[in-house]
Design a protein around this motif. Structure first.
Motif, PDB file in Angstrom:
ATOM      1  N   PHE A  23       0.857  -1.192   0.000  1.00  0.00           N
ATOM      2  CA  PHE A  23       0.000   0.000   0.000  1.00  0.00           C
ATOM      3  C   PHE A  23       0.883   1.227   0.000  1.00  0.00           C
ATOM      4  O   PHE A  23       1.957   1.235   0.617  1.00  0.00           O
ATOM      5  N   TRP A  24       0.409   2.287  -0.688  1.00  0.00           N
ATOM      6  CA  TRP A  24       1.089   3.577  -0.537  1.00  0.00           C
ATOM      7  C   TRP A  24       0.100   4.723  -0.680  1.00  0.00           C
ATOM      8  O   TRP A  24      -0.932   4.609  -1.318  1.00  0.00           O
ATOM      9  N   GLU A  25       0.442   5.830  -0.010  1.00  0.00           N
ATOM     10  CA  GLU A  25      -0.306   7.081  -0.156  1.00  0.00           C
ATOM     11  C   GLU A  25       0.635   8.231   0.164  1.00  0.00           C
ATOM     12  O   GLU A  25       1.493   8.124   1.039  1.00  0.00           O
ATOM     13  N   GLN A  26       0.440   9.343  -0.541  1.00  0.00           N
ATOM     14  CA  GLN A  26       1.349  10.479  -0.395  1.00  0.00           C
ATOM     15  C   GLN A  26       1.234  11.173   0.953  1.00  0.00           C
ATOM     16  O   GLN A  26       2.226  11.681   1.483  1.00  0.00           O
ATOM     17  N   HIS A  27       0.025  11.240   1.506  1.00  0.00           N
ATOM     18  CA  HIS A  27      -0.141  11.947   2.778  1.00  0.00           C
ATOM     19  C   HIS A  27      -1.349  11.402   3.522  1.00  0.00           C
ATOM     20  O   HIS A  27      -2.447  11.311   2.961  1.00  0.00           O
ATOM     21  N   LEU A  28      -1.124  11.032   4.779  1.00  0.00           N
ATOM     22  CA  LEU A  28      -2.200  10.590   5.652  1.00  0.00           C
ATOM     23  C   LEU A  28      -2.015  11.230   7.021  1.00  0.00           C
ATOM     24  O   LEU A  28      -0.898  11.585   7.411  1.00  0.00           O
ATOM     25  N   SER A  29      -3.115  11.354   7.755  1.00  0.00           N
ATOM     26  CA  SER A  29      -3.067  11.941   9.085  1.00  0.00           C
ATOM     27  C   SER A  29      -2.816  10.869  10.133  1.00  0.00           C
ATOM     28  O   SER A  29      -3.060   9.677   9.905  1.00  0.00           O
ATOM     29  N   ALA A  30      -2.350  11.304  11.297  1.00  0.00           N
ATOM     30  CA  ALA A  30      -2.002  10.362  12.362  1.00  0.00           C
ATOM     31  C   ALA A  30      -3.183   9.460  12.722  1.00  0.00           C
ATOM     32  O   ALA A  30      -3.009   8.257  12.958  1.00  0.00           O
ATOM     33  N   TRP A  31      -4.398  10.027  12.776  1.00  0.00           N
ATOM     34  CA  TRP A  31      -5.560   9.232  13.174  1.00  0.00           C
ATOM     35  C   TRP A  31      -5.980   8.261  12.084  1.00  0.00           C
ATOM     36  O   TRP A  31      -6.692   7.304  12.371  1.00  0.00           O
ATOM     37  N   ASP A  32      -5.536   8.466  10.834  1.00  0.00           N
ATOM     38  CA  ASP A  32      -5.813   7.502   9.776  1.00  0.00           C
ATOM     39  C   ASP A  32      -4.985   6.235   9.935  1.00  0.00           C
ATOM     40  O   ASP A  32      -5.405   5.157   9.506  1.00  0.00           O
ATOM     41  N   ILE A  33      -3.800   6.356  10.496  1.00  0.00           N
ATOM     42  CA  ILE A  33      -2.801   5.295  10.379  1.00  0.00           C
ATOM     43  C   ILE A  33      -2.324   4.685  11.693  1.00  0.00           C
ATOM     44  O   ILE A  33      -1.688   3.621  11.673  1.00  0.00           O
ATOM     45  N   ALA A  34      -2.577   5.326  12.834  1.00  0.00           N
ATOM     46  CA  ALA A  34      -1.948   4.883  14.081  1.00  0.00           C
ATOM     47  C   ALA A  34      -2.249   3.417  14.385  1.00  0.00           C
ATOM     48  O   ALA A  34      -1.342   2.624  14.665  1.00  0.00           O
ATOM     49  N   ALA A  35      -3.517   3.033  14.349  1.00  0.00           N
ATOM     50  CA  ALA A  35      -3.866   1.640  14.631  1.00  0.00           C
ATOM     51  C   ALA A  35      -3.297   0.716  13.566  1.00  0.00           C
ATOM     52  O   ALA A  35      -2.794  -0.373  13.866  1.00  0.00           O
ATOM     53  N   GLY A  36      -3.351   1.144  12.311  1.00  0.00           N
ATOM     54  CA  GLY A  36      -2.851   0.316  11.214  1.00  0.00           C
ATOM     55  C   GLY A  36      -1.357   0.075  11.275  1.00  0.00           C
ATOM     56  O   GLY A  36      -0.869  -0.989  10.878  1.00  0.00           O
ATOM     57  N   ILE A  37      -0.607   1.055  11.778  1.00  0.00           N
ATOM     58  CA  ILE A  37       0.842   0.869  11.934  1.00  0.00           C
ATOM     59  C   ILE A  37       1.120  -0.340  12.822  1.00  0.00           C
ATOM     60  O   ILE A  37       1.927  -1.222  12.482  1.00  0.00           O
ATOM     61  N   LEU A  38       0.453  -0.386  13.969  1.00  0.00           N
ATOM     62  CA  LEU A  38       0.694  -1.488  14.900  1.00  0.00           C
ATOM     63  C   LEU A  38       0.201  -2.809  14.323  1.00  0.00           C
ATOM     64  O   LEU A  38       0.867  -3.846  14.471  1.00  0.00           O
ATOM     65  N   LEU A  39      -0.942  -2.799  13.659  1.00  0.00           N
ATOM     66  CA  LEU A  39      -1.452  -4.018  13.030  1.00  0.00           C
ATOM     67  C   LEU A  39      -0.418  -4.599  12.068  1.00  0.00           C
ATOM     68  O   LEU A  39      -0.127  -5.808  12.100  1.00  0.00           O
ATOM     69  N   ILE A  40       0.130  -3.763  11.208  1.00  0.00           N
ATOM     70  CA  ILE A  40       1.069  -4.247  10.198  1.00  0.00           C
ATOM     71  C   ILE A  40       2.349  -4.767  10.833  1.00  0.00           C
ATOM     72  O   ILE A  40       2.844  -5.851  10.478  1.00  0.00           O
ATOM     73  N   ARG A  41       2.893  -4.028  11.764  1.00  0.00           N
ATOM     74  CA  ARG A  41       4.145  -4.473  12.393  1.00  0.00           C
ATOM     75  C   ARG A  41       3.954  -5.762  13.173  1.00  0.00           C
ATOM     76  O   ARG A  41       4.807  -6.658  13.127  1.00  0.00           O
ATOM     77  N   GLU A  42       2.834  -5.889  13.878  1.00  0.00           N
ATOM     78  CA  GLU A  42       2.584  -7.115  14.638  1.00  0.00           C
ATOM     79  C   GLU A  42       2.248  -8.295  13.725  1.00  0.00           C
ATOM     80  O   GLU A  42       2.351  -9.447  14.144  1.00  0.00           O
ATOM     81  N   ALA A  43       1.871  -8.011  12.472  1.00  0.00           N
ATOM     82  CA  ALA A  43       1.602  -9.076  11.498  1.00  0.00           C
ATOM     83  C   ALA A  43       2.831  -9.422  10.664  1.00  0.00           C
ATOM     84  O   ALA A  43       2.739 -10.216   9.725  1.00  0.00           O
ATOM     85  N   GLY A  44       3.968  -8.820  10.999  1.00  0.00           N
ATOM     86  CA  GLY A  44       5.207  -9.143  10.305  1.00  0.00           C
ATOM     87  C   GLY A  44       5.520  -8.266   9.116  1.00  0.00           C
ATOM     88  O   GLY A  44       6.438  -8.567   8.340  1.00  0.00           O
ATOM     89  N   GLY A  45       4.803  -7.156   8.964  1.00  0.00           N
ATOM     90  CA  GLY A  45       5.024  -6.269   7.835  1.00  0.00           C
ATOM     91  C   GLY A  45       5.901  -5.078   8.170  1.00  0.00           C
ATOM     92  O   GLY A  45       6.377  -4.923   9.302  1.00  0.00           O
ATOM     93  N   VAL A  46       6.087  -4.233   7.179  1.00  0.00           N
ATOM     94  CA  VAL A  46       6.915  -3.037   7.295  1.00  0.00           C
ATOM     95  C   VAL A  46       6.078  -1.844   6.885  1.00  0.00           C
ATOM     96  O   VAL A  46       5.355  -1.894   5.876  1.00  0.00           O
ATOM     97  N   ILE A  47       6.174  -0.752   7.633  1.00  0.00           N
ATOM     98  CA  ILE A  47       5.460   0.475   7.283  1.00  0.00           C
ATOM     99  C   ILE A  47       6.366   1.659   7.584  1.00  0.00           C
ATOM    100  O   ILE A  47       6.867   1.806   8.700  1.00  0.00           O
ATOM    101  N   THR A  48       6.578   2.489   6.566  1.00  0.00           N
ATOM    102  CA  THR A  48       7.489   3.627   6.653  1.00  0.00           C
ATOM    103  C   THR A  48       6.897   4.789   5.874  1.00  0.00           C
ATOM    104  O   THR A  48       5.818   4.678   5.296  1.00  0.00           O
ATOM    105  N   ASP A  49       7.643   5.887   5.825  1.00  0.00           N
ATOM    106  CA  ASP A  49       7.288   6.940   4.881  1.00  0.00           C
ATOM    107  C   ASP A  49       7.940   6.627   3.534  1.00  0.00           C
ATOM    108  O   ASP A  49       8.584   5.580   3.350  1.00  0.00           O
ATOM    109  N   LEU A  50       7.781   7.550   2.578  1.00  0.00           N
ATOM    110  CA  LEU A  50       8.297   7.303   1.232  1.00  0.00           C
ATOM    111  C   LEU A  50       9.814   7.192   1.178  1.00  0.00           C
ATOM    112  O   LEU A  50      10.370   6.579   0.261  1.00  0.00           O
ATOM    113  N   SER A  51      10.486   7.743   2.172  1.00  0.00           N
ATOM    114  CA  SER A  51      11.947   7.669   2.199  1.00  0.00           C
ATOM    115  C   SER A  51      12.450   6.387   2.856  1.00  0.00           C
ATOM    116  O   SER A  51      13.654   6.109   2.834  1.00  0.00           O
TER     117      SER A  51
END
Length: 259
Positions: A201-229
């Motif tokens: 998945f990618w998106e140019q800009h998201l707010s903290a409340w859009d992504i906070a829960a999803g960040i933890l979900l992905i990391r705990e599921a073995g994935g990686v989530i970063t910014d574009l850099s």
């Protein structure tokens, strides 16, 4: 686990309200916050339901949310809340919208819940406790070849200054991946990465409340989530690239090809 239980309880109560409330179909009842960005009394009522439950349990905690308290804070216990992610979908009766609640302590995400409201399906995660949908442990996909990958995205809609760059990114991904989808609710998109429905998945800009829960979900599921850099992200407004390790690495390279 107490924080996770609180988040699940608050999300469930808000979800019950969202499923029974009458959808405001007349645009005269929609409040335009910015270009193509709406809020209604439904959003605000759902946020109030969540805030009441969380504040009653943890009075000293602070809350961050687009309507409730948009200034980002990190000290102590902080709840990061989106009571209706996918408001435009909700207003049009398109069944892709969610409640997203995360808890952080001193800036470290501890618990996260994403409730798919129309399907009444909850994904949850706690730090070190894994990511789950009910009794099912969530894992990111194992697809490593982009030719077989299904990629989620979000189109620019508030600030269109990056549209041309996005279209170039879209073209490069579309030429290499098996498909691209844009359901329109980032919290659900990130939950779909965690559950292996999306490989990336990618998106140019998201707010903290859009992504906070999803960040933890992905990391705990073995994935990686970063910014574009490729920088690890936390409670912030930022660009997002997510996926299983292989597809995340491919997206980083592909999306930055002309930078």
């Amino acid at each position: 686990m107490d924080l996770l239980h609180l988040a699940e309880t608050a999300a469930a109560r808000a979800g019950e309200y969202l499923r029974r409330v009458q959808r405001p179909v007349d645009p005269s009842g929609w409040i335009l916050k910015g270009s193509r960005d709406f809020v209604t009394e439904v959003d605000r009522t759902a946020e109030g339901i969540i805030a009441e439950i969380l504040a009653a349990a943890e009075p000293a905690a602070r809350m961050v949310g687009e309507e409730l308290a948009p200034d980002l804070v990190t000290a102590g216990l902080v709840w990061i809340v989106d009571p209706l992610d996918g408001t435009t979908n909700f207003l049009h009766g398109f069944p892709s919208y969610a409640v997203s609640i995360a808890a952080a302590v001193d800036g470290v995400l501890q618990a996260g819940v994403v409730l798919d409201v129309p399907r009444n399906s909850t994904c949850s995660a706690s730090l070190g406790g894994g990511a789950w949908r009910g009794e099912q442990r969530l894992r990111v996909s194992r697809i490593e070849n982009p030719e077989f990958a299904l990629i989620g995205t979000g189109f620019p809609f508030r600030d269109l200054s990056g549209l041309e760059e996005y279209l170039r990114q879209f073209g490069r991904v579309a030429r290499a991946a098996s498909g691209i989808r844009r359901p329109g609710a980032a919290a659900l998109d990130l939950a779909d990465v965690a559950s292996g429905r999306f490989d990336g998945f990618w998106e140019q800009h998201l707010s903290a409340w859009d992504i906070a829960a999803g960040i933890l979900l992905i990391r705990e599921a073995g994935g990686v989530i970063t910014d574009l850099s490729g920088r690890d992200i936390g409670i912030e407004h930022t660009s997002v690239i997510a996926g299983n390790p292989s597809i995340h690495a491919w997206l980083i390279e592909t999306l930055n090809a002309d930078r």
